[in-house]
Design a protein around this motif. Sequence first.
Motif, PDB file in Angstrom:
ATOM      1  N   GLU A 211       7.180  -0.673   2.487  1.00 38.57           N
ATOM      2  CA  GLU A 211       6.955  -0.166   1.290  1.00 38.57           C
ATOM      3  C   GLU A 211       7.429   1.342   1.303  1.00 38.57           C
ATOM      4  O   GLU A 211       7.289   2.006   0.194  1.00 38.57           O
TER       5      GLU A 211
ATOM      6  N   THR B 276      11.617 -13.835   2.573  1.00 36.57           N
ATOM      7  CA  THR B 276      11.386 -12.600   2.025  1.00 36.57           C
ATOM      8  C   THR B 276      10.214 -11.927   2.752  1.00 36.57           C
ATOM      9  O   THR B 276       9.990 -12.806   3.589  1.00 36.57           O
TER      10      THR B 276
ATOM     11  N   THR C 190       6.784  -8.834   2.850  1.00 35.25           N
ATOM     12  CA  THR C 190       6.042  -8.364   1.968  1.00 35.25           C
ATOM     13  C   THR C 190       6.154  -6.828   2.118  1.00 35.25           C
ATOM     14  O   THR C 190       6.543  -6.287   3.138  1.00 35.25           O
ATOM     15  N   PRO C 191       5.647  -5.839   1.050  1.00 34.10           N
ATOM     16  CA  PRO C 191       5.838  -4.568   1.170  1.00 34.10           C
ATOM     17  C   PRO C 191       5.088  -3.642   2.380  1.00 34.10           C
ATOM     18  O   PRO C 191       5.717  -2.873   3.035  1.00 34.10           O
ATOM     19  N   ASP C 192       4.220  -4.480   2.973  1.00 33.36           N
ATOM     20  CA  ASP C 192       3.327  -4.007   3.909  1.00 33.36           C
ATOM     21  C   ASP C 192       3.773  -4.430   5.307  1.00 33.36           C
ATOM     22  O   ASP C 192       3.298  -3.971   6.460  1.00 33.36           O
ATOM     23  N   THR C 193       4.883  -5.135   5.415  1.00 34.62           N
ATOM     24  CA  THR C 193       5.389  -5.329   6.694  1.00 34.62           C
ATOM     25  C   THR C 193       5.892  -4.187   7.386  1.00 34.62           C
ATOM     26  O   THR C 193       6.590  -3.348   6.645  1.00 34.62           O
TER      27      THR C 193
ATOM     28  N   VAL D  21      11.929  -7.755  -0.937  1.00 37.61           N
ATOM     29  CA  VAL D  21      10.958  -7.558  -0.837  1.00 37.61           C
ATOM     30  C   VAL D  21      10.139  -8.481  -2.049  1.00 37.61           C
ATOM     31  O   VAL D  21      10.372  -8.196  -3.173  1.00 37.61           O
TER      32      VAL D  21
ATOM     33  N   LYS E   2       6.127  -9.959  -3.451  1.00 37.78           N
ATOM     34  CA  LYS E   2       4.464  -9.978  -3.276  1.00 37.78           C
ATOM     35  C   LYS E   2       3.834 -11.055  -4.260  1.00 37.78           C
ATOM     36  O   LYS E   2       4.332 -11.093  -5.438  1.00 37.78           O
ATOM     37  N   SER E   3       3.171 -12.001  -3.723  1.00 35.52           N
ATOM     38  CA  SER E   3       2.503 -12.882  -4.641  1.00 35.52           C
ATOM     39  C   SER E   3       3.585 -13.767  -5.293  1.00 35.52           C
ATOM     40  O   SER E   3       3.457 -13.974  -6.524  1.00 35.52           O
TER      41      SER E   3
ATOM     42  N   GLU F  85       9.987  -7.619  -5.923  1.00 37.66           N
ATOM     43  CA  GLU F  85       9.594  -6.295  -5.739  1.00 37.66           C
ATOM     44  C   GLU F  85      10.831  -5.411  -5.662  1.00 37.66           C
ATOM     45  O   GLU F  85      10.858  -4.250  -6.243  1.00 37.66           O
TER      46      GLU F  85
END
Length: 323
Positions: A202, A278, A280-283, A302, A304-305, A309
């Motif tokens: 992120e 994919t 997630t942004p917090d990876t 990237v 999310k749900s 993103e």
Amino acid sequence: MNLPNNIALTAKNVLKAEAEAIARLADFIDESFENCVQAILQIKGRVVVTGIGKSANIAQKIVATLNSTGTPALFMHAADAIHGDLGMIQAEDFVICISKSGNTPEIKVLVPLLKRKGSKLAAMVSSTDSYLAQTADFILNAHVEREACPHNLAPTTSTTAALALGDALAVSLLEARGFSTSDFASLHPGGSLGKRLYLKVEDIYTQNEAPSVKENATVKEVIIEISSKRLGATAVVTKDSGDLIGIITDGDLRRMLNKYDSTEGITASTIMTPSPLTITPDTYAAEAMAIMQNKSITQLIVAKSGKFEGFVHLHDLLKEGLI
């Protein structure tokens, strides 16, 4: 100058001798070592590591390792201690004194003064019959048979053994404290190591374009989107809900041209790779790098749900110095 007949053989013998000495240290990890770790965990002060000569150099490195792994520590030179630096030690501190012989004059002067301070004392020594070992509260046995120096004089094997034993102590304390990766990151924010520990996807991907097309987009629209955003790929999303369903790369376009004589009637859903990989942004960015290397790819979507993103590209990670 007399050069040895076989330089490589000399070097190999030194390394083998030191490796064997370190391996033998495992046999000396005993109840005294465990009690030393438990005592350090209970102190309210700091660990003060001291020594003289080459032992002082090893003490400084052990202090650095302790500090970076969650055990507050400081270095005190044994010679300077008896000329004023002893004032840095408080009763709540724990002292580790490093000395191969355990019988040097400076150590014999220093130990009674440490005892008078009320601090607990651990002796990291090669000789457990020495003055230092016999007067210490704990013994960290760093025994070596001889130095790697052919004259058995230059501190070589003994200092390597002390360094390794210091690492064993620091890691034992680290695990006992439950010192985590995030704790480590908080103490190492600088350089590539720090970035590997705290930098997340992120923090990077929002600086890039976010190419995407609807599932019913034409080949021309796909090419324009990929070319204009310059990431070598585009996400494919559903035309109604905008859910991520695929990815189209430059390679997919080339394969399409080899497969079809005409692009008429071909849409993004026809040529996309469905269910793309994919993150997630917090990876953590380091994890993204590892995935790209393992899969031999240069970009990751990237999401999310289930929603697109953006993209993180290999070049982004290289620019951050993660390799």
